[in-house]
Design a protein around this motif. Structure first.
Motif, PDB file in Angstrom:
ATOM      1  N   PRO A 105      -1.925   7.799   5.108  1.00 24.07           N
ATOM      2  CA  PRO A 105      -1.375   8.624   3.722  1.00 24.07           C
ATOM      3  C   PRO A 105      -2.117   8.777   2.867  1.00 24.07           C
ATOM      4  N   VAL A 106      -3.352   8.070   2.879  1.00 22.85           N
ATOM      5  CA  VAL A 106      -4.351   8.231   1.500  1.00 22.85           C
ATOM      6  C   VAL A 106      -4.901   9.616   1.540  1.00 22.85           C
ATOM      7  N   ARG A 107      -4.794  10.324   2.765  1.00 27.01           N
ATOM      8  CA  ARG A 107      -5.457  11.638   2.855  1.00 27.01           C
ATOM      9  C   ARG A 107      -4.373  12.846   2.006  1.00 27.01           C
ATOM     10  N   LYS A 108      -3.311  12.384   2.039  1.00 24.88           N
ATOM     11  CA  LYS A 108      -2.165  13.269   1.487  1.00 24.88           C
ATOM     12  C   LYS A 108      -2.269  13.073  -0.120  1.00 24.88           C
TER      13      LYS A 108
ATOM     14  N   ARG B 177      -5.268   7.698 -15.770  1.00 24.19           N
ATOM     15  CA  ARG B 177      -4.664   6.500 -14.996  1.00 24.19           C
ATOM     16  C   ARG B 177      -4.500   6.845 -13.477  1.00 24.19           C
ATOM     17  N   ILE B 178      -4.301   8.464 -13.475  1.00 22.60           N
ATOM     18  CA  ILE B 178      -4.109   9.040 -11.888  1.00 22.60           C
ATOM     19  C   ILE B 178      -5.484   8.803 -11.170  1.00 22.60           C
ATOM     20  N   HIS B 179      -6.427   9.406 -12.154  1.00 19.54           N
ATOM     21  CA  HIS B 179      -7.632   9.059 -11.823  1.00 19.54           C
ATOM     22  C   HIS B 179      -8.393   7.857 -10.969  1.00 19.54           C
ATOM     23  N   PHE B 180      -7.948   6.953 -12.117  1.00 17.30           N
ATOM     24  CA  PHE B 180      -8.208   5.251 -11.612  1.00 17.30           C
ATOM     25  C   PHE B 180      -7.631   5.073 -10.271  1.00 17.30           C
ATOM     26  N   ASN B 181      -6.237   5.164 -10.233  1.00 16.51           N
ATOM     27  CA  ASN B 181      -5.360   4.772  -9.110  1.00 16.51           C
ATOM     28  C   ASN B 181      -5.730   5.398  -7.565  1.00 16.51           C
ATOM     29  N   VAL B 182      -6.244   6.881  -7.779  1.00 20.17           N
ATOM     30  CA  VAL B 182      -6.602   7.406  -6.710  1.00 20.17           C
ATOM     31  C   VAL B 182      -8.028   6.831  -6.295  1.00 20.17           C
ATOM     32  N   THR B 183      -8.911   6.754  -7.065  1.00 18.01           N
ATOM     33  CA  THR B 183     -10.194   5.960  -6.837  1.00 18.01           C
ATOM     34  C   THR B 183      -9.913   4.559  -6.156  1.00 18.01           C
ATOM     35  N   GLN B 184      -9.332   3.970  -6.784  1.00 18.97           N
ATOM     36  CA  GLN B 184      -8.835   2.499  -6.222  1.00 18.97           C
ATOM     37  C   GLN B 184      -8.442   2.625  -4.638  1.00 18.97           C
ATOM     38  N   VAL B 185      -7.554   3.534  -4.450  1.00 20.96           N
ATOM     39  CA  VAL B 185      -6.935   3.697  -3.192  1.00 20.96           C
ATOM     40  C   VAL B 185      -7.883   4.258  -2.165  1.00 20.96           C
ATOM     41  N   ARG B 186      -8.792   5.140  -2.491  1.00 19.95           N
ATOM     42  CA  ARG B 186      -9.663   5.667  -1.672  1.00 19.95           C
ATOM     43  C   ARG B 186     -10.841   4.891  -1.510  1.00 19.95           C
ATOM     44  N   ASN B 187     -11.146   4.032  -2.515  1.00 22.97           N
ATOM     45  CA  ASN B 187     -12.093   3.088  -2.091  1.00 22.97           C
ATOM     46  C   ASN B 187     -11.645   2.127  -1.125  1.00 22.97           C
ATOM     47  N   PHE B 188     -10.441   1.629  -1.412  1.00 23.87           N
ATOM     48  CA  PHE B 188      -9.741   0.737  -0.277  1.00 23.87           C
ATOM     49  C   PHE B 188      -9.628   1.220   0.761  1.00 23.87           C
TER      50      PHE B 188
ATOM     51  N   PHE C 171       0.801  -1.320   0.156  1.00 22.02           N
ATOM     52  CA  PHE C 171      -0.057  -0.130   0.206  1.00 22.02           C
ATOM     53  C   PHE C 171       0.930   1.221   0.019  1.00 22.02           C
ATOM     54  N   ARG C 172       1.854   1.249   0.789  1.00 25.59           N
ATOM     55  CA  ARG C 172       2.703   2.721   0.946  1.00 25.59           C
ATOM     56  C   ARG C 172       3.483   2.896  -0.430  1.00 25.59           C
ATOM     57  N   LYS C 173       3.840   1.865  -0.789  1.00 26.84           N
ATOM     58  CA  LYS C 173       4.872   2.056  -1.952  1.00 26.84           C
ATOM     59  C   LYS C 173       3.906   2.528  -3.008  1.00 26.84           C
ATOM     60  N   PHE C 174       2.689   1.934  -3.402  1.00 22.48           N
ATOM     61  CA  PHE C 174       1.759   2.307  -4.180  1.00 22.48           C
ATOM     62  C   PHE C 174       1.253   3.800  -4.121  1.00 22.48           C
ATOM     63  N   LEU C 175       1.310   4.151  -2.812  1.00 20.02           N
ATOM     64  CA  LEU C 175       0.740   5.437  -2.732  1.00 20.02           C
ATOM     65  C   LEU C 175       1.804   6.544  -2.910  1.00 20.02           C
ATOM     66  N   ASP C 176       3.107   6.004  -2.830  1.00 25.69           N
ATOM     67  CA  ASP C 176       4.121   6.934  -2.996  1.00 25.69           C
ATOM     68  C   ASP C 176       4.073   7.255  -4.735  1.00 25.69           C
TER      69      ASP C 176
END
Length: 829
Positions: free
Chosen positions: A182-185, A146-157, A115-120
Motif C-alpha cells: 500500500p505504500v506505493r499508492k 506534516r504530509i511530507h514528514f509522514n510520507v517520508t517516514q512510511v517510505r523509509n520504513f 501500518f495500514r491504519k496509518f497509511l489510510d
C-alpha cells in the motif's frame, strides 16, 4: 635635495630682495625638520610596539595549542584504557546488541500492527490537501509539512523492511511485500500532490501566494539533502549489515528519490502543456507568432519575480527560459519544414528579431546571462533568409509574368479607354516681363489600368522586409523587383515597336516618298508587313485586326505611367528605404532603383518618337510637294484645298496629332513630344524638299528669281510664318525661344539659297549664324541646299564642306547651344 624642496625654494627666492630672508628661511626649515623628525620617531615607536604585541599574542596561541594537544593525548589514553582494561567487554557489547535488537523488533511489531491504519490516514490527508490546492490557488498548504514528514517516514520504513527481508527466505520476502504494497499508492498520491504544487507554483506566485512556493522549496531542499546523504552512505559503505539491525529506520533511505529532477520534469511538462494549448488554439499555425504576448509576460515574471524566489544555484529562471525557447524553436523548425510561403517566412524572421530584442531587454544590464535570444540561430537564419529570397524570387517573377501577360492583352486589345487620374505638376515659366516663376496645376491624365499595382507590390514586400530588420532581404527584394520592372519595360518597348509598325503598315505614307529605299529612314518605326497591303480592298474589320484604334491614347497613358512611376521611385521610394538599412546596403539600393530610370526614360523616348513619327507621317502627302511648283504657287493650292500647304500641315499636326498627348499627357510628356515632333518635322521638311529638287518634280533654286511664284526665300518665309503662328500656341513663354531657333533651320535656307557668292559667304554665315544655334549641325544640311541651287558647281562643294568641318572643329559651343539638336546627324540621301 628633493625636487619638491627645490621647487619650494625657487618659489621663495624670486628676486634679489628675497636674499635678505635667507636666515629667516633657514630657521623655518630647521623648525620644520625638527617637527618631521619627532613625528617620524613617534610613528616608528608605534610600529615597534605593535609588532611586539603581536609576538606576545602568537606566543599565547602556541601555549594554548600545546595544552590542547596534551588533552587530546590524555583522552586517547583514557579511551584505550576503557576498552582494553574493562573486564568482559565482549559480553557487555553482545548484551547491548541483543537489547537494541529487541527494542528494534518491538518497534517494528508496533509499526507493522498500525501500518495500514496509518497509511489510510496519510492517504486521506493527501487527498484532502490535493482537492483544496486544485481548487484554491491561494491555499497556503497548511498540512504539507506534516504530509511530507509522514510520507517520508512510511517510505523509509518500507525501504528498510524490503532491504532486511532480502536477507531472509522467499516466504518472508512475500509477507513483507504484502505489508509494504500500500505504500506505493501513498507515494503515487504524494507525487500527484507535489506535481499539482509544482504546476501551480507560477500562478500562485503571480497571485501573491509566495507561501506555496517557499514550502515547495523547503521540501525540495530537504529531499535533495537526504538524496546526497544516501548517495554518500552508499558509496562510502557507512551502513553495515550489523548496523542495519539497530538503525533508526525512520531515517533510513535506500537510494535517492530525485524529487529535484521530479520538480524540473513537472515544470517542463507544465510549460509544454501551456505552449501546446496556445498552438492548438489556432487553425493557422502562423497566427501563433502574433499571439505570443503571454510569453513575454511569462518570461518577464520568471526573470524578475519567480526565478529569484528559488536558490540561485537551482537556476529555475534559466530552466524556464530554456524550456520555452526549446518549444518555440521546435515549433519554428516544424513550420519551416513545411516549406511555408514567403510571407510566413518573413513573419517567422520578424518574430525572431522581436524575440531577440525582447530577451535583450529582459536581461538588460545582466552581463552574466548568456541567453538564447534567437529562436533560429545565425546559420539557420541565413538559410531561412535564402529560402525566403528564393520563394520571393519565384513568386515575384511568376507574378511579373502574369502581369506582363495581362498588360500585353490590355495594350493590344485597347478595348476600353485608359484610366483617368488627376495629376499635380509644377511648371517653370516666364511672366509677361520675362521673369521666371513657378506655376502649379492639376489636370486629368491618361494612365494604364492598375498603374499603381507594380509599385504597390514593391511597397508591400519592401515594408515587410524593412520591418524584419534584415537589410540583405530588403536590398534583394528591391533588386529583384527592379529586374522584373525592367523586364516589363522591355516588353512594353517591343509592344510599342510592334503596334506602331502595324499602324505604319496600314497608314504609313513613306511609300509616297521619292527614293523610298533611303528616305524610309525618315521614321524610326517601320511597317511590319513584309508585303504592301491592299488597303483599298481591305474591310474595316481587317484593318482593325491589324491595328486597333486608340493607339495614340494608349501611348500617352504608357508614357504618363512610367514618368510618374520613375518620379515616385526616385523621390519617395529611394530615400525612404535607403534610410532603413545600414550604409553597407544603401549603394545597392540606389543602384537598383536607378537601374530602372534609364530603361524607363528609354521607353518614354520610344513613346515620344512613336507619337512624333505618327504625327509627321500624316504630313508626308503634303511634304511631298515641298519645293515643287505647287509649293511656290501655294495660293493656287490653297484655292483648291481651302488651306495652304503650310496651314494644312499645321492643321494635321496641331489639330489632329498633338491634341491626344496635349490634353491627356503630363506637361513633360507633351513638351518633349512637341519638341521631338518639331525636330522630326523640320528634318522631314528639309530632306523631302531636297529630294524633290534633286530627284523629283522640284526645280533647282534660282537665286536671282524675281517673280513671286519663283522666289524661294519668299516661300520659305511664308511657311515659317505659318509654322510659328500655329506652333507658338503649344509652347510656353519659357520655351518659345526653342521654337524660334528650330524654325531658323528653315529660315537659313533662304539666305544660303540666295547668297551671291556662296563659297565666300557661307563659311562666315556657318560660323556666325548656324553654329551658334545648331552647334552640332551636319554639313549635309549645307551641302543639300547648295546642290539644290542651279548656279552651283558641284565639284567645288566638297572643298567647301571640308572648310565648314574645320570651322566646326574649332568652334566652342555653349551649353545652351548644345541643347538644340534639330540638325544633328542630318542627312537627305
Amino acid at each position: 635635495m628633493s625636487e619638491a624642496a627645490l621647487s619650494r625654494i625657487s618659489n621663495l627666492l624670486r628676486d634679489e630682495s628675497d636674499l635678505q630672508k635667507i636666515d629667516e628661511l633657514r630657521r623655518q626649515f630647521q623648525k620644520e625638520k625638527s617637527s618631521i623628525d619627532m613625528k617620524l620617531s613617534t610613528a616608528t615607536q608605534d610600529q615597534i610596539d605593535f609588532i611586539f604585541s603581536n609576538l606576545t599574542r602568537l606566543q599565547d596561541s602556541v601555549d594554548k595549542l600545546s595544552l590542547v594537544k596534551r588533552n587530546i593525548e590524555k583522552i586517547d589514553t583514557i579511551y584505550d584504557d576503557s576498552i582494553t582494561n574493562v573486564a568482559e567487554y565482549d559480553t557487555l557489547r553482545n548484551i547491548t546488541s541483543v537489547h537494541q535488537t529487541m527494542i528494534q523488533v518491538q518497534n517494528l511489531y508496533t509499526d507493522i500492527a498500525n501500518f495500514r491504519k496509518f497509511l489510510d490516514h496519510i492517504s486521506n490527508m493527501i487527498e484532502s490537501e490535493l482537492s483544496i490546492v486544485s481548487e484554491d490557488i491561494l491555499y497556503q498548504l497548511v498540512n504539507i509539512y506534516r504530509i511530507h514528514f509522514n510520507v517520508t517516514q512510511v517510505r523509509n520504513f518500507a525501504e528498510y523492511m524490503e532491504v532486511e527481508a532480502s536477507q531472509l527466505s522467499d516466504d518472508v520476502q512475500l509477507i513483507v511485500q504484502k505489508i509494504v504494497q500500500p505504500v506505493r499508492k501513498v507515494i503515487r498520491l504524494f507525487d500527484e500532490l507535489l506535481k499539482e504544487i509544482c504546476i501551480t507554483a507560477t500562478e500562485a506566485a503571480k497571485d501573491g501566494n509566495s507561501s506555496l512556493v517557499f514550502k515547495l522549496i523547503k521540501i525540495l531542499q530537504y529531499e535533495n539533502k537526504e538524496d546526497v546523504k544516501a548517495t554518500l552512505q552508499e558509496r562510502l559503505g557507512l551502513i553495515s549489515k550489523e548496523g542495519m539491525k539497530t538503525l533508526n529506520y525512520s531515517e533510513y533511505r535506500r537510494e535517492p528519490r530525485n524529487y529535484m529532477k521530479f520538480f524540473y520534469s513537472k515544470l517542463e511538462e507544465s510549460i509544454k502543456d501551456t505552449f501546446s494549448r496556445c498552438v492548438n488554439h489556432f487553425e493557422d499555425k502562423m497566427d501563433v507568432y502574433d499571439s505570443l504576448g503571454w510569453l513575454r509576460e511569462e518570461l518577464e515574471f520568471t526573470i524578475q519575480t519567480f526565478g529569484p524566489m528559488f536558490p540561485e544555484s537551482w537556476a529555475v529562471g534559466d530552466f524556464i527560459e530554456k524550456t520555452y525557447y526549446n518549444h518555440l524553436h521546435k515549433f519554428t523548425m516544424d513550420m519551416i519544414a513545411t516549406n511555408p510561403p514567403a510571407e510566413d517566412l518573413m513573419r517567422i524572421l520578424d518574430y525572431d528579431n522581436y524575440h531577440s530584442e525582447m530577451m535583450a531587454t529582459l536581461h538588460e544590464g545582466d552581463k552574466s546571462k548568456k541567453t538564447q535570444r534567437s529562436i533560429l540561430g545565425e546559420e539557420l537564419k541565413s538559410s531561412v533568409l535564402d529560402d525566403y529570397m528564393r520563394v520571393i524570387d519565384t513568386k515575384m517573377f511568376e507574378w511579373n509574368d502574369t502581369l506582363m501577360k495581362n498588360e500585353t492583352t490590355y495594350f493590344l486589345e485597347r478595348s476600353v479607354e485608359p484610366d483617368v487620374v488627376p495629376h499635380h505638376q509644377v511648371i517653370e515659366d516666364l511672366d509677361d516681363y520675362d521673369h521666371p516663376y513657378v506655376r502649379e496645376e492639376t489636370k486629368d491624365i491618361y494612365v494604364l489600368a492598375d498603374y499603381k499595382t507594380s509599385l504597390q507590390m514593391l511597397k508591400d514586400h519592401a515594408d515587410v522586409a524593412a520591418k524584419s530588420g534584415y537589410g540583405k532581404v530588403l536590398v534583394e527584394v528591391i533588386e529583384h523587383w527592379c529586374q522584373c520592372y525592367n523586364k516589363r519595360i522591355e516588353n512594353y518597348t517591343k509592344l510599342v515597336d510592334q503596334e506602331v509598325g502595324n499602324f505604319m503598315a496600314l497608314y504609313g505614307n513613306d511609300k509616297l516618298l521619292i527614293k523610298e529605299s533611303k528616305l524610309k529612314r525618315l521614321f524610326r518605326f517601320r511597317a511590319n508587313a513584309e508585303e504592301e497591303l491592299d488597303l483599298e480592298n481591305m474591310t474595316d474589320e481587317e484593318k482593325t485586326a491589324i491595328s486597333k484604334p486608340g493607339l495614340e491614347d494608349y501611348l500617352t497613358a504608357l508614357g504618363n505611367t512610367y514618368e510618374i512611376n520613375s518620379d515616385r521611385l526616385q523621390d519617395k521610394f529611394l530615400p525612404n528605404y535607403m534610410n532603413k538599412v545600414h550604409s553597407l546596403y544603401t549603394e545597392r539600393i540606389e543602384q537598383a532603383i536607378m537601374s530602372t530610370i534609364l530603361p524607363s526614360t528609354d521607353l518614354n523616348a520610344v513613346v515620344v518618337r512613336a507619337h512624333a513619327d505618327m504625327i509627321v507621317n500624316d504630313t508626308i502627302p503634303i511634304l511631298c510637294r515641298v519645293f515643287t511648283k505647287d509649293w511656290y504657287v501655294d495660293s493656287d493650292y490653297e484655292a483648291e484645298q481651302g488651306k495652304s500647304m503650310s496651314q494644312l500641315m499645321m492643321s494635321l499636326i496641331c489639330e489632329d496629332g498633338l491634341p491626344a498627348v496635349q490634353q491627356w499627357g503630363t506637361y513633360d510628356l507633351h513638351f518633349i513630344t512637341l519638341t521631338v515632333m518639331l525636330d522630326n518635322f523640320i528634318k522631314a521638311y528639309l530632306r523631302v524638299g531636297y529630294n524633290n529638287i534633286l530627284h523629283g518634280d522640284g526645280k533647282k533654286i534660282d537665286p536671282h528669281a524675281t517673280k513671286k511664284y519663283k522666289m524661294f526665300s519668299e516661300a520659305i518665309s511664308r511657311d515659317v510664318e505659318v509654322f510659328y503662328g500655329e506652333l507658338d500656341k503649344h509652347f510656353s513663354r519659357k520655351d518659345a525661344m526653342l521654337l524660334v531657333k528650330t524654325l531658323s533651320a528653315i529660315e537659313f535656307l533662304s539666305d544660303m539659297a540666295t547668297f551671291e557668292n556662296p563659297f565666300e559667304e557661307i563659311p562666315p554665315f556657318w560660323e556666325q549664324e548656324i553654329l551658334p544655334v545648331f552647334a552640332d549641325c551636319s554639313v549635309e544640311y549645307v551641302r543639300g541646299i547648295l546642290l539644290c541651287r542651279k548656279d552651283i558647281d558641284s565639284k567645288r562643294v566638297p572643298q567647301l564642306m571640308n572648310e565648314l568641318l574645320e570651322i566646326q572643329r574649332n568652334f566652342e559651343p555653349t551649353e545652351e547651344m548644345i541643347q538644340v539638336q534639330t540638325l544633328s546627324h542630318f542627312t537627305y540621301e
